[in-house]
Write a protein that holds these residues in place. Structure first.
Motif, PDB file in Angstrom:
ATOM      1  N   PRO A  38       0.902  -1.011   0.248  1.00 57.85           N
ATOM      2  CA  PRO A  38      -0.139   0.260   0.307  1.00 57.85           C
ATOM      3  C   PRO A  38       0.987   1.309   0.724  1.00 57.85           C
ATOM      4  N   GLY A  39       2.209   1.432   1.006  1.00 56.53           N
ATOM      5  CA  GLY A  39       2.815   2.365   1.196  1.00 56.53           C
ATOM      6  C   GLY A  39       3.233   2.462  -0.841  1.00 56.53           C
ATOM      7  N   ALA A  40       3.801   1.427  -1.632  1.00 55.00           N
ATOM      8  CA  ALA A  40       3.948   1.495  -2.345  1.00 55.00           C
ATOM      9  C   ALA A  40       2.666   2.375  -3.579  1.00 55.00           C
ATOM     10  N   LEU A  41       2.241   1.844  -3.953  1.00 51.04           N
ATOM     11  CA  LEU A  41       0.749   1.788  -4.261  1.00 51.04           C
ATOM     12  C   LEU A  41       0.691   3.697  -3.843  1.00 51.04           C
ATOM     13  N   ILE A  42       0.774   4.466  -3.663  1.00 49.48           N
ATOM     14  CA  ILE A  42       0.751   5.930  -2.627  1.00 49.48           C
ATOM     15  C   ILE A  42       1.538   6.214  -3.968  1.00 49.48           C
ATOM     16  N   VAL A  43       2.832   5.903  -3.692  1.00 46.16           N
ATOM     17  CA  VAL A  43       4.094   6.189  -4.392  1.00 46.16           C
ATOM     18  C   VAL A  43       3.926   6.138  -5.310  1.00 46.16           C
ATOM     19  N   LEU A  44       3.190   5.365  -6.273  1.00 39.95           N
ATOM     20  CA  LEU A  44       2.943   4.490  -7.669  1.00 39.95           C
ATOM     21  C   LEU A  44       1.241   5.492  -8.456  1.00 39.95           C
ATOM     22  N   GLY A  45       1.071   6.180  -7.877  1.00 40.08           N
ATOM     23  CA  GLY A  45      -0.048   7.154  -7.972  1.00 40.08           C
ATOM     24  C   GLY A  45       0.860   8.613  -8.110  1.00 40.08           C
ATOM     25  N   ILE A  46       2.098   8.531  -7.698  1.00 40.92           N
ATOM     26  CA  ILE A  46       2.668   9.793  -8.255  1.00 40.92           C
ATOM     27  C   ILE A  46       2.571   9.339 -10.061  1.00 40.92           C
ATOM     28  N   THR A  47       3.570   8.566  -9.929  1.00 43.65           N
ATOM     29  CA  THR A  47       3.632   7.849 -11.226  1.00 43.65           C
ATOM     30  C   THR A  47       2.224   7.807 -12.198  1.00 43.65           C
ATOM     31  N   LEU A  48       1.469   7.109 -11.473  1.00 40.12           N
ATOM     32  CA  LEU A  48      -0.010   7.199 -12.718  1.00 40.12           C
ATOM     33  C   LEU A  48      -0.398   8.763 -12.983  1.00 40.12           C
ATOM     34  N   GLY A  49      -0.214   9.882 -11.932  1.00 36.35           N
ATOM     35  CA  GLY A  49      -1.110  10.533 -11.969  1.00 36.35           C
ATOM     36  C   GLY A  49       0.021  11.967 -13.672  1.00 36.35           C
ATOM     37  N   VAL A  50       1.478  11.737 -13.825  1.00 37.01           N
ATOM     38  CA  VAL A  50       1.625  11.529 -14.712  1.00 37.01           C
ATOM     39  C   VAL A  50       1.530  11.030 -15.914  1.00 37.01           C
ATOM     40  N   LEU A  51       1.307  10.236 -15.806  1.00 35.25           N
ATOM     41  CA  LEU A  51       1.224   8.931 -16.874  1.00 35.25           C
ATOM     42  C   LEU A  51      -0.200   9.428 -17.593  1.00 35.25           C
ATOM     43  N   VAL A  52      -1.318   9.310 -16.829  1.00 30.33           N
ATOM     44  CA  VAL A  52      -2.058   9.677 -17.283  1.00 30.33           C
ATOM     45  C   VAL A  52      -2.638  11.267 -17.693  1.00 30.33           C
ATOM     46  N   ALA A  53      -1.381  12.379 -17.042  1.00 30.13           N
ATOM     47  CA  ALA A  53      -2.562  13.108 -17.094  1.00 30.13           C
ATOM     48  C   ALA A  53      -0.981  14.045 -18.373  1.00 30.13           C
ATOM     49  N   ALA A  54      -0.098  13.168 -18.687  1.00 30.69           N
ATOM     50  CA  ALA A  54       0.403  13.511 -20.054  1.00 30.69           C
ATOM     51  C   ALA A  54       0.444  13.797 -21.159  1.00 30.69           C
ATOM     52  N   PRO A  55      -1.228  12.993 -21.880  1.00 32.67           N
ATOM     53  CA  PRO A  55      -1.332  12.453 -23.067  1.00 32.67           C
ATOM     54  C   PRO A  55      -2.699  13.409 -22.932  1.00 32.67           C
ATOM     55  N   VAL A  56      -3.267  13.108 -21.425  1.00 32.74           N
ATOM     56  CA  VAL A  56      -4.790  14.199 -21.381  1.00 32.74           C
ATOM     57  C   VAL A  56      -4.164  16.017 -21.632  1.00 32.74           C
ATOM     58  N   LEU A  57      -3.442  16.224 -20.708  1.00 28.72           N
ATOM     59  CA  LEU A  57      -3.122  17.646 -20.685  1.00 28.72           C
ATOM     60  C   LEU A  57      -3.100  18.446 -22.095  1.00 28.72           C
ATOM     61  N   THR A  58      -2.062  16.944 -22.129  1.00 30.18           N
ATOM     62  CA  THR A  58      -1.081  17.718 -23.693  1.00 30.18           C
ATOM     63  C   THR A  58      -2.250  17.816 -24.311  1.00 30.18           C
ATOM     64  N   TRP A  59      -3.376  17.043 -25.308  1.00 32.27           N
ATOM     65  CA  TRP A  59      -4.460  17.407 -25.747  1.00 32.27           C
ATOM     66  C   TRP A  59      -5.284  18.098 -25.317  1.00 32.27           C
ATOM     67  N   VAL A  60      -5.412  18.629 -23.975  1.00 27.68           N
ATOM     68  CA  VAL A  60      -6.126  19.213 -24.555  1.00 27.68           C
ATOM     69  C   VAL A  60      -5.206  20.477 -24.620  1.00 27.68           C
ATOM     70  N   ILE A  61      -3.731  20.942 -23.937  1.00 24.98           N
ATOM     71  CA  ILE A  61      -3.101  22.108 -23.990  1.00 24.98           C
ATOM     72  C   ILE A  61      -3.403  22.591 -25.578  1.00 24.98           C
ATOM     73  N   ASN A  62      -3.400  21.480 -26.368  1.00 25.64           N
ATOM     74  CA  ASN A  62      -2.587  21.344 -27.826  1.00 25.64           C
ATOM     75  C   ASN A  62      -4.543  22.228 -28.681  1.00 25.64           C
ATOM     76  N   HIS A  63      -5.187  21.614 -28.139  1.00 33.01           N
ATOM     77  CA  HIS A  63      -6.667  21.778 -28.787  1.00 33.01           C
ATOM     78  C   HIS A  63      -7.450  23.794 -28.064  1.00 33.01           C
ATOM     79  N   HIS A  64      -7.028  23.442 -26.650  1.00 36.24           N
ATOM     80  CA  HIS A  64      -8.124  24.341 -25.720  1.00 36.24           C
ATOM     81  C   HIS A  64      -7.469  25.602 -25.140  1.00 36.24           C
ATOM     82  N   GLY A  65      -5.358  24.831 -25.067  1.00 33.67           N
ATOM     83  CA  GLY A  65      -5.171  25.967 -24.289  1.00 33.67           C
ATOM     84  C   GLY A  65      -4.676  25.482 -23.083  1.00 33.67           C
TER      85      GLY A  65
END
Length: 425
Positions: free
Chosen positions: A125-152
């Motif tokens: 469970p301690g590792a999973l909380i740390v994994l949230g850091i990685t997952l946050g960036v992995l999910v954010a990178a493509p999603v937010l990049t698309w939003v940035i490119n299309h909507h600012g």
């Protein structure tokens, strides 16, 4: 609860990563130099460390459920003005307030999660909380990049603010703490095995019961242990890499190493993906070693320290490596192998520190560690301004040196069994 808190950390690091993903657009839109942009990102950590320590102390007195809720709500409030408009002043103010609200997130989330598990089951469970850091960036990178490119980029800020609101609405009815919220250093409930009154001999010897006669261990003794110092020093190196990766790694890949935007995004995903694999792999290996009776100084301190030392070697070799596959391997290893220390540091401190001092001990550790986020963005921005693309190479060498110090501290100083005995004496 673990799943909810993993999502909590995912949102936390999506908030942090949005400026790095939109670095070029923000710098162009607001007319910022690399130093000014780095300073704006460092502003995030201005109150981050102070609030991390202060709320860590409160976490020993106030239920983590309400602290976590307050943080998530403040994240959304802090980002709303930036999503609507404004220039550099709004950007800096928004990041300072956001940093103050996010400073205590990791230690309090770890404390709340690990309250559901005894010591020998805390690695995953301690590792999973740390994994949230990685997952946050992995999910954010493509999603937010698309939003940035299309909507600012301001729309991307609005998206992460809305995510905080949604999480808060789920946490209000579902969030709670577990039966190990106040435990002895052996991971058993504070009431003791078979002793529901909490006055049994086991609880008394541990020195961590909740009865009024118990003498609380001074924080100065906790912070003076070699294990706390070693874990904090090691985690500092990890957080330096995180700050570098969040703010400057996308620009380093494109401007410093010459990769296209598409290739840079793929390498970024590879770095964070390896980090996630390492975090889970470390948890499995550490748990396996502990179940077989291996001392925690080896199962936690040496395992985490070795990852840091390998990352140090990769970073120190990267600037002089020939372009091509070798560069990619060294880059991914240098930035992807160090994340496991976040989980190791927390579970190690939780093992050593009495239950009624864990929130404060983790808060103080987080306060020291996150000063890396205050220093790294500004320093790297300054190096880029005065040396151009070569500034990134100097930043990587500095990172390698810090990881070498951090890994050495983990290997030589961490010894939870010894320091737990010292604190209980």
């Amino acid at each position: 609860m673990t799943a909810l808190l993993v999502v909590f950390m995912m949102i936390n690091f999506a908030d942090k990563s949005v400026l790095g993903l939109a670095a070029d657009q923000i710098r162009k839109d607001l007319g910022l130099s690399s130093s000014a942009f780095g300073l704006a990102n460092s502003a995030f950590f201005l109150l981050f460390s102070i609030c991390g320590a202060a709320v860590g102390l409160l976490a020993d007195r106030i239920r983590p459920k309400w602290l976590l809720l307050a943080m998530a709500v403040l994240w959304s409030v802090a980002q709303t003005p930036l999503a609507v408009g404004g220039g550099l002043a709004v950007l800096v103010t928004s990041r300072v307030v956001l940093g103050a609200a996010e400073g205590p997130a990791f230690p309090v989330a770890q404390q709340a999660t690990l309250s559901w598990f005894p010591n020998h089951r805390r690695n995953l469970p301690g590792a999973l909380i740390v994994l949230g850091i990685t997952l946050g960036v992995l999910v954010a990178a493509p999603v937010l990049t698309w939003v940035i490119n299309h909507h600012g980029w301001r729309s991307a800020v609005a998206v992460v603010a809305l995510a905080g609101v949604v999480w808060s609405l789920l946490w209000i009815p579902l969030g709670s703490e577990g039966p190990y919220a106040a435990t002895s250093n052996t991971g058993s409930p504070a009431t003791g095995s078979g002793d529901r009154t909490g006055t049994g001999k086991g609880a008394s010897r541990a020195g961590t019961g909740t009865g009024p006669a118990q003498r609380k261990t001074p924080y100065r003794r906790i912070l003076g242990t070699r294990t706390w110092i070693g874990a904090t020093t090691a985690y500092f190196g990890t957080y330096w890499v995180i700050a570098f990766a969040l703010v400057w790694l996308p620009s380093y890949l494109h401007d410093g190493m010459g990769y296209s935007r598409a290739a840079s995004a793929q390498l970024l995903m590879l770095v964070w993906g390896l980090s996630g694999v390492v975090v889970l792999g470390q948890a499995g290996l550490t748990g396996w070693l502990l179940r077989r009776g291996v001392a925690s100084r080896w199962a936690r301190g040496r395992v985490g320290g070795i990852f840091l030392l390998v990352g140090a070697a990769a970073c120190l070799a990267l600037p002089s490596a020939p372009a091509g596959a070798a560069t990619v391997v060294l880059l991914v290893a240098g930035f992807g192998l160090t994340g496991a220390m976040g989980s190791v540091a927390v579970t190690t401190v939780m093992e050593v520190v009495p239950a009624d001092r864990r929130g404060g001990a983790l808060g103080f550790m987080n306060a020291v560690v996150t000063t890396a986020g205050l220093i790294a963005p500004t320093l790297i921005g300054h190096l880029v301004d005065i040396r151009g693309a070569a500034g990134y190479q100097h930043a990587v060498l500095i990172t390698g040196a810090l990881l070498l110090i951090s890994g050495t501290a983990a290997v030589t100083l961490i010894n939870p069994e010894r320091d737990a005995r010292v604190l209980s004496a």
